[in-house]
Design a protein around this motif. Sequence first.
Motif, PDB file in Angstrom:
ATOM      1  N   LYS A   1       0.821  -1.209   0.000  1.00  0.00           N
ATOM      2  CA  LYS A   1       0.000   0.000   0.000  1.00  0.00           C
ATOM      3  C   LYS A   1       0.858   1.263   0.000  1.00  0.00           C
ATOM      4  CE  LYS A   1      -3.528   2.393   2.689  1.00  0.00           C
ATOM      5  NZ  LYS A   1      -4.393   2.329   3.869  1.00  0.00           N
ATOM      6  N   TYR A   2       1.933   1.241   0.797  1.00  0.00           N
ATOM      7  CA  TYR A   2       2.799   2.418   0.914  1.00  0.00           C
ATOM      8  C   TYR A   2       4.067   2.309   0.071  1.00  0.00           C
ATOM      9  CZ  TYR A   2      -0.281   3.289   4.825  1.00  0.00           C
ATOM     10  OH  TYR A   2      -1.397   3.493   5.591  1.00  0.00           O
ATOM     11  N   LYS A   3       4.248   1.185  -0.633  1.00  0.00           N
ATOM     12  CA  LYS A   3       5.423   0.947  -1.478  1.00  0.00           C
ATOM     13  C   LYS A   3       6.719   1.116  -0.709  1.00  0.00           C
ATOM     14  CE  LYS A   3       2.927   2.308  -5.564  1.00  0.00           C
ATOM     15  NZ  LYS A   3       2.715   3.298  -6.576  1.00  0.00           N
ATOM     16  N   ARG A   4       6.737   0.539   0.488  1.00  0.00           N
ATOM     17  CA  ARG A   4       7.912   0.595   1.352  1.00  0.00           C
ATOM     18  C   ARG A   4       8.068  -0.753   2.055  1.00  0.00           C
ATOM     19  NH1 ARG A   4       6.392   5.764   1.075  1.00  0.00           N
ATOM     20  NH2 ARG A   4       7.917   7.414   1.333  1.00  0.00           N
TER      21      ARG A   4
ATOM     22  N   GLN B   1       8.904  -2.710   5.824  1.00  0.00           N
ATOM     23  CA  GLN B   1       8.963  -2.559   7.271  1.00  0.00           C
ATOM     24  C   GLN B   1       9.789  -3.705   7.838  1.00  0.00           C
ATOM     25  OE1 GLN B   1       5.000  -2.732   8.782  1.00  0.00           O
ATOM     26  NE2 GLN B   1       4.833  -4.951   8.615  1.00  0.00           N
TER      27      GLN B   1
END
Length: 111
Positions: free
Chosen positions: A59-62, A64
């Motif tokens: 969703k955030y293209k990152r 974690q």
Amino acid sequence: MVKNIGIMVSPPRRTCDNEFCPFHGQLSIRGRSFSGTVESNKATKMIVVTREYPQKVSKYKRFQRSKSKVHAFLPECIDVEEGRPVKVAECRPLSKTISFVVIEGVKKDGV
């Protein structure tokens, strides 16, 4: 006599007569292998290894950071302490929660 386990790791200097040791016993290595940090070595012949890995959040293209704990069998010929890095490899299930074995205790640089 140290057995070749098929993975390029330095064999332990001490010997043991445990049947679950991949170097001196009959336990074979298969499947996944990874490195992690020893979180607990309070149990006899067993340690808890923490492994950190990046997990993608689409969703955030990152990514974690995530971590998981794995129980691993500790042969008598390998010495490890809490907080030290270790290499762990998959083996057949040895108990209800143990399906990994420690194959090398990695030394920290300068220590």
